[in-house]
Structure formats: C-alpha cells, structure tokens
Scaffold this motif. Structure first.
Motif, PDB file in Angstrom:
ATOM      1  N   GLU A  32       0.766  -1.268   0.016  1.00  0.00           N
ATOM      2  CA  GLU A  32      -0.088   0.045   0.099  1.00  0.00           C
ATOM      3  C   GLU A  32       0.999   1.193   0.209  1.00  0.00           C
ATOM      4  N   ARG A  33       2.039   1.142  -0.705  1.00  0.00           N
ATOM      5  CA  ARG A  33       2.845   2.077  -0.965  1.00  0.00           C
ATOM      6  C   ARG A  33       2.562   3.011  -2.091  1.00  0.00           C
ATOM      7  N   LEU A  34       2.038   2.311  -2.873  1.00  0.00           N
ATOM      8  CA  LEU A  34       1.575   3.043  -4.429  1.00  0.00           C
ATOM      9  C   LEU A  34       0.022   2.573  -4.724  1.00  0.00           C
ATOM     10  N   THR A  35      -0.779   3.652  -5.223  1.00  0.00           N
ATOM     11  CA  THR A  35      -1.984   3.397  -5.647  1.00  0.00           C
ATOM     12  C   THR A  35      -1.969   2.400  -6.789  1.00  0.00           C
ATOM     13  N   LEU A  36      -3.250   1.821  -7.298  1.00  0.00           N
ATOM     14  CA  LEU A  36      -3.076   0.924  -8.393  1.00  0.00           C
ATOM     15  C   LEU A  36      -2.841   1.792  -9.573  1.00  0.00           C
ATOM     16  N   MET A  45       2.116  -0.927 -17.677  1.00  0.00           N
ATOM     17  CA  MET A  45       1.029  -1.520 -17.992  1.00  0.00           C
ATOM     18  C   MET A  45      -0.337  -0.777 -17.779  1.00  0.00           C
ATOM     19  N   ASN A  46      -1.389  -1.025 -18.545  1.00  0.00           N
ATOM     20  CA  ASN A  46      -2.404  -0.541 -18.455  1.00  0.00           C
ATOM     21  C   ASN A  46      -3.032  -1.142 -16.992  1.00  0.00           C
ATOM     22  N   GLN A  47      -4.090  -0.297 -16.346  1.00  0.00           N
ATOM     23  CA  GLN A  47      -4.688  -0.903 -15.357  1.00  0.00           C
ATOM     24  C   GLN A  47      -5.281  -2.139 -15.311  1.00  0.00           C
ATOM     25  N   LEU A  48      -5.874  -2.310 -16.443  1.00  0.00           N
ATOM     26  CA  LEU A  48      -6.823  -3.475 -16.386  1.00  0.00           C
ATOM     27  C   LEU A  48      -5.787  -4.760 -16.522  1.00  0.00           C
ATOM     28  N   ARG A  49      -4.743  -4.545 -17.326  1.00  0.00           N
ATOM     29  CA  ARG A  49      -3.453  -5.616 -17.214  1.00  0.00           C
ATOM     30  C   ARG A  49      -2.910  -5.925 -16.129  1.00  0.00           C
ATOM     31  N   PHE A  50      -2.705  -4.727 -15.151  1.00  0.00           N
ATOM     32  CA  PHE A  50      -1.967  -4.974 -14.044  1.00  0.00           C
ATOM     33  C   PHE A  50      -3.117  -5.497 -13.096  1.00  0.00           C
ATOM     34  N   GLN A  51      -4.115  -5.296 -12.988  1.00  0.00           N
ATOM     35  CA  GLN A  51      -5.239  -5.826 -12.205  1.00  0.00           C
ATOM     36  C   GLN A  51      -5.090  -7.576 -12.523  1.00  0.00           C
ATOM     37  N   ARG A  52      -5.116  -7.775 -13.856  1.00  0.00           N
ATOM     38  CA  ARG A  52      -5.135  -9.137 -13.948  1.00  0.00           C
ATOM     39  C   ARG A  52      -3.812  -9.901 -13.434  1.00  0.00           C
ATOM     40  N   LEU A  53      -2.688  -9.080 -13.482  1.00  0.00           N
ATOM     41  CA  LEU A  53      -1.580  -9.641 -12.839  1.00  0.00           C
ATOM     42  C   LEU A  53      -1.569  -9.818 -11.347  1.00  0.00           C
ATOM     43  N   LEU A  54      -2.487  -8.901 -10.831  1.00  0.00           N
ATOM     44  CA  LEU A  54      -2.579  -8.936  -9.348  1.00  0.00           C
ATOM     45  C   LEU A  54      -3.431 -10.114  -9.170  1.00  0.00           C
ATOM     46  N   ALA A  55      -4.644 -10.322  -9.868  1.00  0.00           N
ATOM     47  CA  ALA A  55      -5.642 -11.431  -9.700  1.00  0.00           C
ATOM     48  C   ALA A  55      -4.980 -12.717  -9.934  1.00  0.00           C
ATOM     49  N   ASP A  56      -3.861 -12.930 -10.787  1.00  0.00           N
ATOM     50  CA  ASP A  56      -3.115 -14.130 -11.154  1.00  0.00           C
ATOM     51  C   ASP A  56      -2.396 -14.636  -9.814  1.00  0.00           C
ATOM     52  N   GLU A  67      -8.202   6.955  -4.540  1.00  0.00           N
ATOM     53  CA  GLU A  67      -7.893   6.416  -5.619  1.00  0.00           C
ATOM     54  C   GLU A  67      -8.907   6.414  -6.855  1.00  0.00           C
ATOM     55  N   LEU A  68     -10.028   6.317  -6.839  1.00  0.00           N
ATOM     56  CA  LEU A  68     -11.035   6.358  -7.802  1.00  0.00           C
ATOM     57  C   LEU A  68     -11.056   7.908  -8.618  1.00  0.00           C
ATOM     58  N   ARG A  69     -10.905   9.280  -7.533  1.00  0.00           N
ATOM     59  CA  ARG A  69     -10.687  10.423  -7.784  1.00  0.00           C
ATOM     60  C   ARG A  69      -9.236  10.622  -8.603  1.00  0.00           C
ATOM     61  N   GLU A  70      -8.338   9.878  -8.070  1.00  0.00           N
ATOM     62  CA  GLU A  70      -7.044  10.134  -8.810  1.00  0.00           C
ATOM     63  C   GLU A  70      -7.254   9.631 -10.363  1.00  0.00           C
ATOM     64  N   ASP A  71      -7.951   8.372 -10.577  1.00  0.00           N
ATOM     65  CA  ASP A  71      -7.856   7.842 -11.750  1.00  0.00           C
ATOM     66  C   ASP A  71      -8.766   8.688 -12.797  1.00  0.00           C
ATOM     67  N   SER A  74      -6.665  11.287 -13.973  1.00  0.00           N
ATOM     68  CA  SER A  74      -5.693  10.972 -14.856  1.00  0.00           C
ATOM     69  C   SER A  74      -6.369  10.764 -16.196  1.00  0.00           C
ATOM     70  N   LEU A  75      -7.693  10.055 -16.203  1.00  0.00           N
ATOM     71  CA  LEU A  75      -8.380   9.968 -17.542  1.00  0.00           C
ATOM     72  C   LEU A  75      -8.450  11.501 -17.966  1.00  0.00           C
ATOM     73  N   LYS A  76      -9.331  12.216 -17.268  1.00  0.00           N
ATOM     74  CA  LYS A  76      -9.370  13.711 -17.713  1.00  0.00           C
ATOM     75  C   LYS A  76      -8.158  14.325 -18.494  1.00  0.00           C
ATOM     76  N   ALA A  77      -7.149  14.201 -17.872  1.00  0.00           N
ATOM     77  CA  ALA A  77      -5.743  14.655 -18.190  1.00  0.00           C
ATOM     78  C   ALA A  77      -5.335  14.106 -19.525  1.00  0.00           C
ATOM     79  N   SER A  78      -5.633  12.682 -19.842  1.00  0.00           N
ATOM     80  CA  SER A  78      -5.306  11.981 -21.034  1.00  0.00           C
ATOM     81  C   SER A  78      -6.311  12.281 -22.121  1.00  0.00           C
ATOM     82  N   GLY A  79      -7.380  13.030 -21.889  1.00  0.00           N
ATOM     83  CA  GLY A  79      -8.346  13.488 -22.982  1.00  0.00           C
ATOM     84  C   GLY A  79      -9.566  12.584 -22.823  1.00  0.00           C
ATOM     85  N   TRP A  80      -9.481  11.424 -22.155  1.00  0.00           N
ATOM     86  CA  TRP A  80     -10.588  10.644 -22.283  1.00  0.00           C
ATOM     87  C   TRP A  80     -11.720  11.037 -21.730  1.00  0.00           C
ATOM     88  N   ARG A  81     -13.030  10.680 -22.651  1.00  0.00           N
ATOM     89  CA  ARG A  81     -14.276  10.866 -22.285  1.00  0.00           C
ATOM     90  C   ARG A  81     -15.147   9.666 -22.199  1.00  0.00           C
TER      91      ARG A  81
END
Length: 81
Positions: A32-36, A45-56, A67-71, A74-81
């Motif tokens: 818990e030193r880094l967020t997702l 890695m993209n978050q989904l791929r990293f989540q799969r690694l964690l799940a494995d 963390e949700l707010r941070e994400d 980040s999505l807004k800053a990247s231009g995602w809509r």
C-alpha cells in the motif's frame, strides 16, 4: 529519479527489465505504498492488465475513493471522455 540496474544483475536474477518493474510495482502496491494507478504506471501496464497480474497472484485490490478520484483526474488529463 532514475535507477540503473546492471544487465549482469538482471541476468543473475533471470529477469527482464520489464519483469523487474512489474515485481517492484506489485510489491509496492501490496504494501500500500503505491495506488493502483501509480503501480500500473511503474509496471508500464494499463490498469486492467495490472489488475489481471494481481488477480493471477491472488493479491486483493485495495481501491478507495481517493484512488478513484485520482484515476478520474488521470483519465481527464489524458483526454478520455
């Protein structure tokens, strides 16, 4: 900041640079030193791929409102809509 890891050390560990980055990211996320989002960026890695690694590895997500707010930011800053 940059960290230089010698090729000799990587060869001794029988790891690629990408694998080492992933291992560090997983460890820091698990502690818990880094967020997702931060850990997935460190792992390059993209978050989904990293989540799969964690799940494995049966590592649970610890994902809170901050963390949700941070994400979302980040999505807004990247231009995602």
């Amino acid at each position: 900041m940059s960290i230089l890891i010698s090729d000799e050390l990587l060869q001794s560990a029988q790891m690629t640079e990408a694998e080492l980055r992933q291992e560090i990211a997983v460890l820091l996320f698990q502690q818990e030193r880094l967020t997702l989002g931060q850990a997935s960026r460190l792992a390059e890695m993209n978050q989904l791929r990293f989540q799969r690694l964690l799940a494995d590895r049966h590592i649970p997500l610890h994902y809170d409102l901050a963390e949700l707010r941070e994400d979302v930011e980040s999505l807004k800053a990247s231009g995602w809509r």
